[in-house]
Design an enzyme around this catalytic site. Structure first.
Site, PDB file in Angstrom:
ATOM      1  N   ARG A 108       3.972  14.281   2.336  1.00 23.77           N
ATOM      2  CA  ARG A 108       2.795  13.505   1.927  1.00 23.77           C
ATOM      3  C   ARG A 108       1.710  13.752   2.972  1.00 23.77           C
ATOM      4  O   ARG A 108       1.975  14.372   4.011  1.00 23.77           O
ATOM      5  CB  ARG A 108       3.125  12.015   1.832  1.00 23.77           C
ATOM      6  CG  ARG A 108       3.471  11.414   3.185  1.00 23.77           C
ATOM      7  CD  ARG A 108       3.583   9.905   3.147  1.00 23.77           C
ATOM      8  NE  ARG A 108       4.104   9.432   4.428  1.00 23.77           N
ATOM      9  CZ  ARG A 108       4.298   8.164   4.723  1.00 23.77           C
ATOM     10  NH1 ARG A 108       4.025   7.224   3.847  1.00 23.77           N
ATOM     11  NH2 ARG A 108       4.762   7.813   5.896  1.00 23.77           N
ATOM     12  N   ASN A 146      -3.923   5.678   2.008  1.00 22.24           N
ATOM     13  CA  ASN A 146      -2.967   5.031   2.909  1.00 22.24           C
ATOM     14  C   ASN A 146      -3.085   5.664   4.280  1.00 22.24           C
ATOM     15  O   ASN A 146      -2.931   6.876   4.434  1.00 22.24           O
ATOM     16  CB  ASN A 146      -1.531   5.223   2.390  1.00 22.24           C
ATOM     17  CG  ASN A 146      -0.541   4.401   3.192  1.00 22.24           C
ATOM     18  OD1 ASN A 146      -0.584   3.168   3.162  1.00 22.24           O
ATOM     19  ND2 ASN A 146       0.326   5.064   3.934  1.00 22.24           N
ATOM     20  N   GLU A 147      -3.397   4.832   5.265  1.00 25.93           N
ATOM     21  CA  GLU A 147      -3.447   5.294   6.660  1.00 25.93           C
ATOM     22  C   GLU A 147      -4.166   6.636   6.782  1.00 25.93           C
ATOM     23  O   GLU A 147      -3.561   7.656   7.155  1.00 25.93           O
ATOM     24  CB  GLU A 147      -2.045   5.379   7.249  1.00 25.93           C
ATOM     25  CG  GLU A 147      -1.381   4.030   7.412  1.00 25.93           C
ATOM     26  CD  GLU A 147      -0.034   4.094   8.132  1.00 25.93           C
ATOM     27  OE1 GLU A 147       0.573   5.178   8.163  1.00 25.93           O
ATOM     28  OE2 GLU A 147       0.396   3.061   8.650  1.00 25.93           O
ATOM     29  N   GLU A 304       1.006  -3.698   6.949  1.00 27.45           N
ATOM     30  CA  GLU A 304       2.385  -3.207   7.074  1.00 27.45           C
ATOM     31  C   GLU A 304       2.925  -3.557   8.443  1.00 27.45           C
ATOM     32  O   GLU A 304       2.215  -3.438   9.439  1.00 27.45           O
ATOM     33  CB  GLU A 304       2.430  -1.669   7.015  1.00 27.45           C
ATOM     34  CG  GLU A 304       2.254  -1.037   5.687  1.00 27.45           C
ATOM     35  CD  GLU A 304       2.338   0.491   5.802  1.00 27.45           C
ATOM     36  OE1 GLU A 304       3.050   1.002   6.690  1.00 27.45           O
ATOM     37  OE2 GLU A 304       1.663   1.154   5.012  1.00 27.45           O
ATOM     38  N   TRP A 312      11.327   6.478  12.215  1.00 29.40           N
ATOM     39  CA  TRP A 312      10.576   7.639  12.710  1.00 29.40           C
ATOM     40  C   TRP A 312      10.549   7.718  14.229  1.00 29.40           C
ATOM     41  O   TRP A 312       9.764   8.468  14.796  1.00 29.40           O
ATOM     42  CB  TRP A 312       9.156   7.633  12.131  1.00 29.40           C
ATOM     43  CG  TRP A 312       8.498   6.288  12.072  1.00 29.40           C
ATOM     44  CD1 TRP A 312       8.475   5.442  11.001  1.00 29.40           C
ATOM     45  CD2 TRP A 312       7.769   5.631  13.119  1.00 29.40           C
ATOM     46  NE1 TRP A 312       7.785   4.298  11.307  1.00 29.40           N
ATOM     47  CE2 TRP A 312       7.341   4.385  12.598  1.00 29.40           C
ATOM     48  CE3 TRP A 312       7.437   5.955  14.434  1.00 29.40           C
ATOM     49  CZ2 TRP A 312       6.594   3.471  13.349  1.00 29.40           C
ATOM     50  CZ3 TRP A 312       6.701   5.048  15.175  1.00 29.40           C
ATOM     51  CH2 TRP A 312       6.289   3.824  14.631  1.00 29.40           C
ATOM     52  N   GLU A 352      12.374   7.918   3.543  1.00 33.66           N
ATOM     53  CA  GLU A 352      12.413   6.680   4.324  1.00 33.66           C
ATOM     54  C   GLU A 352      13.603   5.805   3.953  1.00 33.66           C
ATOM     55  O   GLU A 352      13.540   4.585   4.037  1.00 33.66           O
ATOM     56  CB  GLU A 352      11.081   5.942   4.168  1.00 33.66           C
ATOM     57  CG  GLU A 352       9.963   6.818   4.700  1.00 33.66           C
ATOM     58  CD  GLU A 352       8.600   6.141   4.733  1.00 33.66           C
ATOM     59  OE1 GLU A 352       7.977   6.095   5.800  1.00 33.66           O
ATOM     60  OE2 GLU A 352       8.183   5.666   3.667  1.00 33.66           O
ATOM     61  N   HIS A 355      14.666   3.215   6.525  1.00 28.59           N
ATOM     62  CA  HIS A 355      13.647   2.269   7.019  1.00 28.59           C
ATOM     63  C   HIS A 355      13.976   0.883   6.473  1.00 28.59           C
ATOM     64  O   HIS A 355      14.321   0.737   5.304  1.00 28.59           O
ATOM     65  CB  HIS A 355      12.268   2.722   6.531  1.00 28.59           C
ATOM     66  CG  HIS A 355      11.128   2.094   7.247  1.00 28.59           C
ATOM     67  ND1 HIS A 355      10.827   0.754   7.135  1.00 28.59           N
ATOM     68  CD2 HIS A 355      10.211   2.614   8.099  1.00 28.59           C
ATOM     69  CE1 HIS A 355       9.755   0.489   7.886  1.00 28.59           C
ATOM     70  NE2 HIS A 355       9.371   1.605   8.491  1.00 28.59           N
TER      71      HIS A 355
HETATM   72  C1  GAL Z   1       3.439   3.818   7.669  1.00 29.09           C
HETATM   73  C2  GAL Z   1       3.158   4.237   6.243  1.00 29.09           C
HETATM   74  C3  GAL Z   1       4.199   3.706   5.282  1.00 29.09           C
HETATM   75  C4  GAL Z   1       5.578   3.924   5.818  1.00 29.09           C
HETATM   76  C5  GAL Z   1       5.676   3.284   7.186  1.00 29.09           C
HETATM   77  C6  GAL Z   1       7.027   3.414   7.804  1.00 29.09           C
HETATM   78  O1  GAL Z   1       2.816   4.650   8.587  1.00 29.09           O
HETATM   79  O2  GAL Z   1       1.907   3.791   5.833  1.00 29.09           O
HETATM   80  O3  GAL Z   1       4.039   4.334   4.028  1.00 29.09           O
HETATM   81  O4  GAL Z   1       5.808   5.287   5.919  1.00 29.09           O
HETATM   82  O5  GAL Z   1       4.757   3.901   8.042  1.00 29.09           O
HETATM   83  O6  GAL Z   1       7.080   2.813   9.068  1.00 29.09           O
END
Ligand code: GAL
Length: 663
Positions: A108, A146-147, A304, A312, A352, A355
């Site tokens: 992505r 997103n970000e 978030e 990560w 993910e 996560h």
């Molecule tokens: C952010 C992202 C999310 C998800 C999250 C995981 O950077 O916007 O989609 O990947 O990290 O920590």
């Protein structure tokens, strides 16, 4: 944004699951008190299965289901993850990294920000969504992209090169001005033709610093123009729906100059994740919250964070008992009017899958789920906190231009890192419970008593005048080492350091003596100094502390200067934490700045101010119960219990929000 109370929810990605699961999702959302979720963030490939053909059936159902269940939607444009068909049709929209390596699709956030094909496709899907859902009763906000800048802040392809040149023409007008700004007589870099200018791609030796700095400015602006373009399309289609995009002001992300971004958002939102290696992540949360609130100029949304481990980092740690609650409420304390997570339901497949989420793999019989439900009740109890502000009389100067410039290659010391410096000054303020805003160097400072500039290596003339004018008018200004050294083009200010602040600080440095890793110098007040030293000569200032060892023994390390009606301090080194804490304590006491409330060590006190009441957030990060004074008649909003005898007890790991009626 939802009409009232605090927002609670997360990224909801039902497309990851068969439809049978959705009913359970909304039932559990209601159980947890979830009232707003972000949808459609990564759903482009399903929504537009081939160029120009759309399938809204899934999204229609999801929005209807949310609405039936009283859950609002923060509807995303899915433009952070273009589908495979897009890149097959437009391979030139894939980005190229600094080494000239072309990247592929399959993840992505991998596209060239300057690609006209990408822009066209992104605006097309934004417009279609805007028009389709403008009047949908579930949709309360646009979550644009997103970000921005996460993974794709820079693309070094030829299309980006042409866009960079356009940006430079706009900035400089003519080549002579650019050559002068970039100092291109050095190393034969003089440009005779605009087309000679390329991005600062990998090259054999050190790049030109101003070239590199302008490149970072350009990259931030390029993504901002994409955001604005999507926002404008949505505004046209649905003028009454506010727009946000999720920032990332922390964890070493530094790609965007959010001071330029924030005014373009209707609602400022931020993502924050803990770093497993940070033993005091509560300070990181506080710094992040203060910074994003300052960008927003008031309340903001936590778009978030995580209920537990992320996926990560080298090792992804779970949260300890009570940490989920403390983290979330600490964000509320710093001005968040809503709390959301990545993501609602933990994925079983995909990048993910490891996560954490609000609903973990283990299901509802889990600690995370119980905590999520309890947090929903807490946030409901805090509804009246929405819209209240965080008063502060201390400002810390924060500037992405200064950060980018400070961290360019070939500096006096590569150990000097912007975020580390700011955090080292922020920490003692946090420990003493002082409320802090962050400010741009050219902000109006008139409401502050104390302004700190820990790391303002680059400053333009008018911002420097703004800061020194603040001191001259009676404020207390504290300047960190190596500040004011270069101007907006990264040119050294001549005549001695710290260039722009020499006169106001009443000092002059003729040579810098950065220290080696592990090296430290003794200070006359008993402390030690590391990282940096310089040969400071007093020119009107007094020495507060001096080196007593090393080549600069006898030279001032910290100075104080009466300047106009105020005081200007220079911290010409990096004192050890307790020495710095003592110094900042002295400075703030002299400036008349008091902590929000006196609390035992480890108890964070933050105040949000409403029209009639103050809301004192007390977060106990320690392992002992703490007693804190509150106003007579205060009530703990989280429990409804009145404080007896003018104090509240905050159990270890717990949070109290005391509602104190004013007047
Ligand atoms: C952010 C992202 C999310 C998800 C999250 C995981 O950077 O916007 O989609 O990947 O990290 O920590």
């Amino acid at each position: 944004m939802i009409p009232e109370g605090l927002a609670y929810g997360g990224d909801y990605n039902p497309e990851q699951w068969p439809e049978e699961v959705w009913a359970e999702d909304v039932r559990l959302m209601r159980e947890a008190g979830v009232n707003m979720v972000s949808v459609n963030i990564f759903a482009w490939a399903l929504l537009e299965p081939s160029e120009g053909t759309y399938d809204f059936s899934r999204l229609d159902k999801i929005l209807a289901l949310l609405h039936e269940n009283g859950i609002a939607a923060d509807l995303a444009t899915p433009t952070a993850a273009p589908p495979a068909w897009f890149f097959r049709a437009h391979p030139q929209a894939l980005p190229v990294d600094r080494d000239g390596r072309g990247l592929s699709y399959g993840s992505r956030q991998t596209f060239c920000p300057s690609s006209p094909e990408y822009r066209e496709a992104a605006l097309r899907i934004a417009r279609v969504l805007g028009e389709r859902y403008a009047d949908h009763p579930a949709v309360v906000m646009w979550h644009i992209h997103n970000e921005y800048g996460c993974h794709n802040a820079e693309c070094y392809c030829d299309v980006s090169a042409a866009a960079f040149r356009r940006w430079l023409r706009e900035r400089y007008g003519d080549l002579a001005t650019l050559n002068d700004a970039w100092g291109t007589t050095f190393w034969s870099q003089w440009y005779h033709d605009w087309d000679e200018i390329i991005p600062p791609r990998a090259t054999g030796a050190v790049p030109n610093p101003t070239h590199r700095l302008d490149w970072r400015r350009f990259c931030s602006d390029e993504l901002l123009s994409l955001y604005k373009a999507e926002r404008d399309v949505l505004r046209e289609a649905a003028p009454s729906i506010p727009a946000t995009t999720n920032f990332m002001v922390m964890y070493n992300f530094d790609a965007l100059d959010y001071w330029r971004w924030a005014p373009e958002l209707d609602v400022v939102s931020n993502d924050h994740y803990l770093r497993s290696t940070d033993p005091e992540s509560e300070i990181d949360i506080a710094l992040s919250g203060d910074l994003v609130r300052s960008l927003a100029g008031g309340p903001w949304l936590l778009m978030e964070h995580s209920t537990g481990a992320v996926n990560w980092q080298p090792v992804n740690r779970a949260k300890t008992a009570g940490e989920l609650r403390r983290n979330a409420l600490a964000h509320v304390a710093r001005g968040a009017d809503g709390i959301a997570y990545f993501q609602w339901r933990a994925a079983k497949a995909g990048a993910e899958q490891w996560h954490s989420a609000m609903l973990p793999h283990a299901g509802t019989d889990s600690q995370i789920w119980r905590d999520v439900v309890a947090l929903g009740a807490d946030l409901k109890a805090l509804a009246e906190v929405r819209g209240t502000t965080n008063p502060a009389s201390v400002a810390v100067v924060w500037d992405w231009n200064a950060r980018w410039a400070l961290e360019l290659p070939s500096q006096p010391s590569e150990s000097v890192r912007y975020l580390d410096l700011v955090r080292s000054w922020y920490e003692p303020l946090w420990r003493s419970g002082v409320a802090v805003d962050f400010v741009h160097p050219s902000a109006d400072l008139s409401s502050y008593r104390l302004v700190l500039a820990p790391a303002l290596y680059l400053v333009d003339d008018s911002a420097a005048a703004n800061l020194t004018g603040f001191a001259a008018a009676g404020g207390s200004l504290v300047v960190g080492f190596h500040s004011g050294a270069v101007d907006t083009n990264c040119h050294v200010r001549l005549g001695g350091y710290p260039g722009a602040f020499r006169d106001s600080l009443g000092v002059r440095t003729d040579e810098l003596f950065p220290l080696l890793p592990g090296e430290s110098l003794a200070l006359s007040d008993g402390g030690t100094a590391s990282l940096w030293s310089e040969r400071v000569r007093l020119e009107g200032a007094e020495a507060v502390t001096s080196y007593t060892s090393g080549p600069l023994a006898g030279t001032p390390a910290v100075t104080r200067h009466i300047y106009g009606e105020g005081t200007a301090w220079y911290v010409a080194t990096h004192p050890d934490p307790s020495t710095l804490a003592g110094l900042l304590d002295r400075i703030r006491t002299e400036a008349g700045v008091e902590p929000v409330r006196k609390t035992p060590e480890g108890v964070e006190a933050v105040l949000r101010r409403g029209a009639e009441a103050d809301y004192l957030f007390l977060v106990n990060h320690g392992d002992r119960a703490a007693e804190v004074e509150v106003a007579p008649g205060a009530t703990n909003l989280l429990t409804g219990v009145a404080a007896a005898g003018g104090t509240v007890v905050v159990p270890p790991g717990d949070v109290v929000v005391a509602r104190e009626v004013r007047g």
